[in-house]
Design a protein around this motif. Structure first.
Motif, PDB file in Angstrom:
ATOM      1  N   GLN A  18       3.857   2.224   2.524  1.00 28.63           N
ATOM      2  CA  GLN A  18       3.894   1.086   3.448  1.00 28.63           C
ATOM      3  C   GLN A  18       5.282   0.441   3.499  1.00 28.63           C
ATOM      4  O   GLN A  18       5.993   0.374   2.494  1.00 28.63           O
ATOM      5  N   GLN A  60       0.830  -1.184   0.000  1.00 27.21           N
ATOM      6  CA  GLN A  60       0.000   0.000   0.000  1.00 27.21           C
ATOM      7  C   GLN A  60       0.884   1.262   0.000  1.00 27.21           C
ATOM      8  O   GLN A  60       2.080   1.188   0.279  1.00 27.21           O
ATOM      9  N   ARG A  71       4.613  -4.516  10.363  1.00 24.97           N
ATOM     10  CA  ARG A  71       4.556  -3.234   9.655  1.00 24.97           C
ATOM     11  C   ARG A  71       5.461  -2.196  10.306  1.00 24.97           C
ATOM     12  O   ARG A  71       5.556  -1.077   9.814  1.00 24.97           O
TER      13      ARG A  71
END
Length: 336
Positions: A295, A292, A321
């Protein structure tokens, strides 16, 4: 500082001497170590422990002969070789000799240690309790890990020294002597690997970071290279192995047991038997994701080791993440 696991917390482990040298029994691993000198580590051999000799409550020997005594429950056997089947008939332990914390043989007599009472019972015969004498132990001798007869005139014990590690303490009416235990002997004892190689660790290693610096979704293909298996070069012992054992299987057994120990003994409290215990090799795994906008993804690999040296590379992969490693431990606890 990590410590050796005491006999009371490691059933089936014991130390004794006969005229052929000193012995350390590891019933949990199905083997025993023989060495000419505990301090010099001369001529170390590791033998198979006969299945019928496993699970003994205590093992002791006569330093002046070949006699070995295996205590189980309220009975005992006299054997000449722990790699052979013991005799079928057992002798009963005299009631006064039952329930000892440690047993030893020296000066032609048996010694039964009752540490909570701070005494040692000396008898001529374990079956009859003949000519019993009770001796008070000095307070400094109440904290031994393993007690044994070192020679014809000395009892001894292994004891941890905060500054010098594991030491052998000889004691008699004439005074005490203390010697270091050779590192190869220490490594064979439960918890010993933490003293010789460093405490065990388990940690996630970041293998790869992929990111999308754009404002649009972005398909991404990668190859993740990771090691899986056991690093044989990182851990080796110099034991001469006999019987059905081989150096690799012994090293793996020692490591698996050590990783399962609690942190107090330099372990991790984790079971590793289901991991890949073959020689470590690199594997590539394809990775296809749609990142994304803005990201970042971090790919992690779990590994275990001793000191600062990684030894076991697990199959578990995790993605986060953020740059913080996962908190999940991908191995079952040892008490499962």
């Amino acid at each position: 500082m990590a410590a050796i696991v005491p006999r009371t917390d490691s059933p089936g482990t014991d130390v004794f001497a006969i005229r052929h040298g000193f012995f350390i029994v590891r019933s949990d691993l199905g083997c025993f170590l023989q060495v000419l000198d505990l301090c010099l580590g001369q001529d170390i051999k590791v033998w198979d422990l006969h299945p019928a000799c496993r699970g003994g409550d205590h093992y002791l020997g006569d330093p002046t002969s070949s006699a070995i005594y295996l205590l189980r429950g309220d009975s005992f056997y006299e054997v000449l070789d722990l790699s052979s089947e013991p005799p079928s008939s057992a002798l009963p332990l005299h009631p006064s000799c039952q329930g000892g914390d440690h047993y030893a043989f020296s000066e032609g007599r048996f010694f039964v240690f009752f540490l909570m009472r701070g005494v040692v019972l000396s008898v001529a015969d374990l079956a009859t309790g003949a000519t019993a004498k009770e001796i008070c132990l000095e307070p400094t001798l109440l904290h031994g890990l393993y007690y044994y007869g070192a020679d014809a005139t000395h009892l001894a014990c292994f004891r941890m020294d905060e500054e010098n590690g594991l030491r052998c303490h000889l004691f008699a009416t004439t005074g005490h002597e203390s010697f270091p235990v050779h590192p190869d002997v220490v490594s064979f004892l439960p918890g010993g690997l933490a003293l010789t190689h460093g405490a065990a660790f388990g940690a996630w290693e970041c293998l790869k970071l992929i990111s999308n610096a754009t404002d649009l979704p972005m398909p991404s293909s990668h190859e993740i290279t990771r090691r899986v298996g056991y690093s044989k070069l990182a851990f080796s012992q110099t034991y001469h192995i006999t019987g059905s054992l081989d150096p690799e299987s012994l090293a793996v057994s020692l490591l698996q047991h050590h990783f399962s120990l609690p942190a107090a003994y330099g372990g991790l409290g984790l079971r590793t038997e289901q991991e890949e215990w073959e020689e470590a090799a690199e594997e590539e795994e394809p990775l296809r994701v749609i990142l994304q906008p803005r990201q970042k993804l971090y790919w992690w690999h779990y590994r275990l080791g001793l000191g600062k040296e990684p030894i076991l590379f697990c199959r578990s992969l995790k993605v986060t993440r953020t740059p913080s490693p996962p908190t999940h431990i991908p191995l079952p606890p040892a008490d499962c």
